[in-house]
Design an enzyme around this catalytic site. Structure first.
Site, PDB file in Angstrom:
ATOM      1  N   HIS A  74      -9.622  -2.973   9.856  1.00 31.29           N
ATOM      2  CA  HIS A  74      -9.459  -2.941   8.397  1.00 31.29           C
ATOM      3  C   HIS A  74      -9.967  -4.218   7.712  1.00 31.29           C
ATOM      4  CE1 HIS A  74      -7.497   0.743   7.353  1.00 31.29           C
ATOM      5  NE2 HIS A  74      -6.480   0.569   8.169  1.00 31.29           N
ATOM      6  N   HIS A  81      -6.744  -1.593  15.298  1.00 28.52           N
ATOM      7  CA  HIS A  81      -6.821  -0.797  14.067  1.00 28.52           C
ATOM      8  C   HIS A  81      -6.724  -1.705  12.839  1.00 28.52           C
ATOM      9  CE1 HIS A  81      -6.198   2.817  11.547  1.00 28.52           C
ATOM     10  NE2 HIS A  81      -5.398   2.026  10.845  1.00 28.52           N
ATOM     11  N   GLU A  82      -5.728  -2.577  12.838  1.00 27.05           N
ATOM     12  CA  GLU A  82      -5.546  -3.442  11.668  1.00 27.05           C
ATOM     13  C   GLU A  82      -6.681  -4.465  11.552  1.00 27.05           C
ATOM     14  OE1 GLU A  82      -3.546  -2.156   9.819  1.00 27.05           O
ATOM     15  OE2 GLU A  82      -2.245  -1.059  11.172  1.00 27.05           O
ATOM     16  N   GLU A 120      -9.270   4.241   6.523  1.00 28.88           N
ATOM     17  CA  GLU A 120      -8.457   4.592   7.687  1.00 28.88           C
ATOM     18  C   GLU A 120      -9.247   5.276   8.794  1.00 28.88           C
ATOM     19  OE1 GLU A 120      -5.742   3.297   8.056  1.00 28.88           O
ATOM     20  OE2 GLU A 120      -4.954   2.863   6.063  1.00 28.88           O
ATOM     21  N   GLU A 156       0.826  -1.201   0.000  1.00 26.23           N
ATOM     22  CA  GLU A 156       0.000   0.000   0.000  1.00 26.23           C
ATOM     23  C   GLU A 156       0.867   1.261   0.000  1.00 26.23           C
ATOM     24  OE1 GLU A 156      -3.993   1.656   2.259  1.00 26.23           O
ATOM     25  OE2 GLU A 156      -2.478   0.649   3.443  1.00 26.23           O
TER      26      GLU A 156
END
Length: 959
Positions: free
Chosen positions: A385, A381-382, A404, A206
């Site tokens: 996603h 957080h991940e 995000e 990314e």
């Protein structure tokens, strides 16, 4: 994705959660830190290190000017059959390369005589071909040539015939590339494990690095399924997005054996989520609802239990998100890999998440919440996603916040679920909303950019910032507030189910929220969802509301710096603003401001001093509030009499807003100071922190110390700090471990203690001396980490050369940890005797005592001290020929910037100019002159401000 360069993830935010958590990040490794490269040079072999000593890896290069070029829509990828073969054997010196073959099944949407796809830095290997799928063997088209456009990062297959709309074709391409140590694309990294030097290969795709690994349609909306094979040395294990389904052997052209690992067919996904790791790691595992979770790390780390905490929380966060969103995680396995060296805090690749080692590890014996919180936030957080980004991906990078921002929102929900001792609202406001409000007022970009803007020379990396992450999360928080969380989650579930394995833009999200709103009667909105939300995502900045209580009028305008903008500048943005409010302690029904100014009769107050209004309760909206003097006086009086009548987060917001309004020229500094009178009754560290950061920024400590405001500030603040100081000092003296569950003590107590010592509180200086002496008497004793930096600094400051020499001895101790070394490097600059500082700077020149990267750190520490800036400046000028060889003009620029804080006259600027005119090129001289001129003007303005503060303090010091 997390932040670049090793800070705290949540976004490439340049931090993801702010300086406090950055400190927690440094702490997380504890004993692991000895495994990292050190500042000082040693004759003996260094301890195990994940990478060779030397400078850190450089930041990733920005994409080339043409890298945002969009592909034509003639072909749509359906399936990739991808083979990668990194030609790496353990112990080889390099350089290294990789080869590969990709067969891409495409559907032709429009007749074309060329196939255009992304490719960057790859060379063709063998003849390219275009054939029909096995079901249509006669559909082959001859390739006339393969043309690489490096500037546009595309490969063009020029054909002798036409690809026809409606038919399928297979593009066959062989390729090869260089395997670099640059942390982007497919990269190699070196580390040490159990005393042995090792290498591993990993990927970071990314935003647009997949094209550096294999030719592909490298746009988020061009999703496809993947069959991946990796050929690798037999001593390594290979990982990819899906589980391995076959492992066999193959011989190369020299007859050497290699292992071929074949992976199951992937789900439909974007190229930037493809991931590969080839390593000799161990793992720990557990299964959660059929999802096999494995955490991979260096064998030493796994053996010592450093990744156990990450394993223990990953499954529960997965289950929490599944239950919350009512959408199941679709993969059978999830690998989380901790790399010794990685450019981001974490990367969410589907089924193979990659993290910086520090983001996943802590000591099993470490019970301190702040270290666990940092890991929980990054992992959460991940994991967020996996739904927002992986399952549903934004159409194009202009709506990156859908990935995000929403992942950042759920990051806090997930982390506080597994660490319930964390206060969700306090940590969210302190680490997300407040920092981005400060930043957003200075940045000229909206949350959702137009697609047209992101092209040509636009750097996609610039989108991975605090606006995308923290403003995106704050907007989601506001949505959840005015919709109710129940309706917000219901809308997100609908959105996720509609666009699973596909792509969406922000209008699609607004549509699903509108559908949910239309299907109920409980929540009524003043306008369509799109109209409300576009006002927040498609405009720069945010509003400030000005409230007049006499008339009940609220006026909105864009929050901007009135001190630096001309009166002719035009700011005509208006927002549709949800206003949560409270009157005299009672919550009132939500209301809306949908025009530039509006009267609210219900907000008119009586003449009673006890009739007060509070807007934006608990910071539920993304804006600031500017109260009239009448209400501010009533709120100030209320705070002095009964601070708990205002919720803690609203007290935090009230103080942060009024100081921001002061900085930007809306209200005088005296207005902000009136709200500090009550602080003797404030027991929340996160509120004290925002006060101290505004009144005594670390960058201005030496300036304030030499100003007549200092004794007044000392008397005024210490009188108010004593209750909270003594409360925490008692814990430190008796049992600092009792604070292990107090998150804000771990991240903010240091600032409180440092300020108390800086203000000369004798008990604070004595406490520092006591703890430092205890360490001197018994080097096995550990000063509590949450205050170690301050204790060491003031232990040296109030001591003699004996205390300084002890710090030097411990710095050179072979067992000292990296974070202790950093603390001691700083502490030795706190000496109050000039000769000690000068000797320290001389030590810094010695390449037998320090590695070169420490010399500039030492100078930077000394130049910020009240007696150190002249010493550091003399040292730099005297030793410039030697320093310039190692550091060049970057060091000089940093030193001059620090010196700028003390420049008040043209004479002082000319003194500095004499030196840099002889050392810098003309364009650099001009830049530095402008910097110093600007600093001079700032210092003159600051002096005026300090005089106002001093005058106010003189009048109010005994209140």
């Amino acid at each position: 994705m997390g932040t670049r360069g090793g800070g705290l993830y949540v976004g490439r935010r340049a931090a993801a959660v702010g300086a406090a958590l950055l400190l927690a990040l440094l702490v997380a490794l504890l004993a692991l830190a000895a495994l990292y490269g050190r500042c000082r040079q040693e004759a003996a072999p260094p301890p195990p290190s994940p990478r060779a000593p030397g400078p850190a890896a450089p930041p990733p290069p920005a994409p080339a000017a043409g890298s945002v070029r969009r592909l034509p829509r003639h072909l749509l990828p359906l399936h990739y059959d991808l083979e990668l073969w990194p030609r790496v054997r353990p112990g080889q010196a390099g350089p290294f390369a990789f080869t590969g073959q990709v067969n891409i099944t495409v559907r032709c949407l429009q007749d074309t005589d060329a196939a255009v796809l992304h490719s960057a830095g790859l060379r063709s290997r063998g003849a390219a071909a275009v054939r029909g799928p096995l079901s249509e063997p006669g559909a082959a088209v001859e390739v006339a040539g393969l043309r690489q456009d490096e500037a546009g990062e595309v490969a063009v297959l020029e054909l002798r015939g036409w690809l026809r709309a409606g038919r399928r074709y297979v593009l066959q391409l062989g390729f090869q590339g260089r395997l670099e140590e640059d942390l982007d694309g497919l990269f190699l990294t070196r580390y040490t494990d159990q005393g042995q030097s090792s290498m591993l290969i990993a990927s970071q795709m990314e935003p647009t690095y997949a094209r550096r690994v294999y030719p592909c349609f490298d746009e988020p909306a061009m999703k496809a399924i993947f069959n991946i094979r990796i050929i690798h040395d037999p001593s390594y294990v290979a990982l990819s997005n899906m589980p391995a389904i076959d492992v066999c052997e193959v011989k190369d052209e020299n007859g050497s054996l290699w292992t071929v690992t074949t992976f199951n067919t992937s789900l439909k996904m974007s190229t930037y989520l493809t991931a590969f790791v080839i390593c000799d790691f161990d793992y720990v595992t557990r299964t959660e609802r059929g999802n096999e979770i494995r955490i991979w790390a260096r064998k030493e780390a796994v053996k010592n239990g450093y990744v156990d905490y990450a394993l223990n929380i990953t499954g529960p966060i997965f289950s929490f998100l599944e239950d919350k969103l009512n959408v199941s995680y679709p993969l059978p396995k999830t690998d989380l890999v901790a790399l010794p060296d990685f450019g981001a805090g974490g990367m969410e690749n589907w089924g193979l998440m990659i993290f910086q080692e520090a983001s996943l590890m802590n000591l099993p014996s470490d019970e301190f919440t702040s270290r666990k919180a940092m890991i929980a936030l990054i992992v959460s957080h991940e994991l967020g996603h996996q739904w927002f980004g992986n399952l549903v991906t934004m159409n194009w990078w202009n709506d990156l916040w859908l990935n995000e921002g929403l992942a950042s929102y759920f990051e806090y929900l997930g982390a506080t679920y597994v660490e319930p001792k964390l206060s969700l609202d306090k940590i969210f406001y302190a680490h997300v909303v407040q920092p981005v409000l400060r930043e957003d007022s200075e940045i000229a970009r909206s949350l959702s950019e137009s697609e047209d803007k992101i092209k040509g020379s636009f750097s996609l990396m610039s989108l991975f910032d605090n606006i995308t992450y923290s403003k995106g999360a704050s907007i989601a928080w506001m949505l959840s507030g005015f919709l109710t969380e129940r309706l917000f989650i219901r809308a997100l579930t609908s959105y996720l189910k509609e666009f699973s394995f596909s792509n969406a833009n922000q209008d699609d999200l607004w549509t699903h929220i509108q559908m949910v709103v239309d299907a109920q009667d409980e929540v009524q909105l003043p306008a369509p969802v799109k109209q409300i939300m576009d006002s927040w995502t498609c405009q720069n900045g945010f509003p400030v509301l000005t409230l007049n209580l006499t008339s009940g009028t609220i006026r909105q305008e864009q929050f901007f710096n009135k001190n630096s903008r001309k009166s002719t500048d035009s700011y005509n943005n208006t927002w549709i603003i949800p206003i949560s409010w409270m009157r005299n302690g009672s919550s009132q029904p939500l209301t809306w401001l949908d025009k530039s100014s509006k009267m609210f009769p219900e907000m008119q107050v009586s003449e009673s001093d006890y009739d007060w209004i509070l807007l934006n309760v608990n910071l539920s909206g993304y804006y600031r509030v500017n109260y009239d003097q009448l209400n501010l006086k009533r709120l100030a009086r209320l705070l002095e009499n009964d601070p708990k009548a205002i919720p803690a987060v609203s007290r935090f917001q009230l103080i942060d807003d009024v100081f921001a309004l002061t900085d930007f020229g809306y209200v005088p500094i005296e207005t902000a100071l009136e709200l500090t009178k009550y602080l003797a009754r404030e027991d929340e560290l996160f509120i004290w922190n925002v006060v101290l950061l505004n009144l005594i920024p670390e960058t201005l400590e030496s300036t304030l110390k030499n100003h007549e405001v200092y004794p007044l500030l000392k008397k005024y603040l210490l009188k108010r700090m004593l209750p909270i100081y003594h409360y925490y000092a008692g814990f430190i003296r008796q049992n600092a471990d009792a604070l292990e569950d107090d998150y804000f003590a771990q991240v903010y107590l240091e600032k409180l203690l440092a300020t108390a010592c800086w203000l000369g509180l004798q008990d604070c200086l004595d406490l520092s001396s006591e703890l430092y002496a205890k360490w001197r008497d018994n080097p096995e004793y550990k000063i509590p980490f949450l205050i170690r930096r301050t204790v060491c600094c003031y232990g040296v400051a109030v001591g003699s050369d004996k205390e300084w020499n002890f710090a030097w001895e411990m710095y050179n101790h072979t067992d000292s940890l990296e974070e202790d070394e950093d603390i001691l490097l700083y502490a030795m600059s706190c000496a109050k005797e000039s000769w000690l500082l000068y000797r320290y700077l001389q030590y810094g020149l010695s390449d037998t005592l320090f590695s070169s990267n420490c010399t500039s750190v030492i100078i930077s520490h000394v130049v910020t001290k009240d007696i150190g800036h002249h010493i550091a400046w003399e040292f730099v000028t005297e030793n410039w020929p030697l320093l310039s060889q190692g550091y060049g003009h970057e060091l000089l620029h940093d030193v001059l910037k620090a010196m700028g804080r003390f420049v008040k006259t043209d004479v002082q600027i000319r003194e500095l100019q004499v030196f840099y005119n002889a050392t810098l090129e003309e364009d650099e001289r001009e830049a530095i002159t402008m910097l110093l001129e600007s600093a001079k003007l700032e210092n003159i303005e600051r002096r005026k401000l300090l005089i106002k503060i001093a005058n106010w303090l003189e009048k109010n010091i005994d209140d």
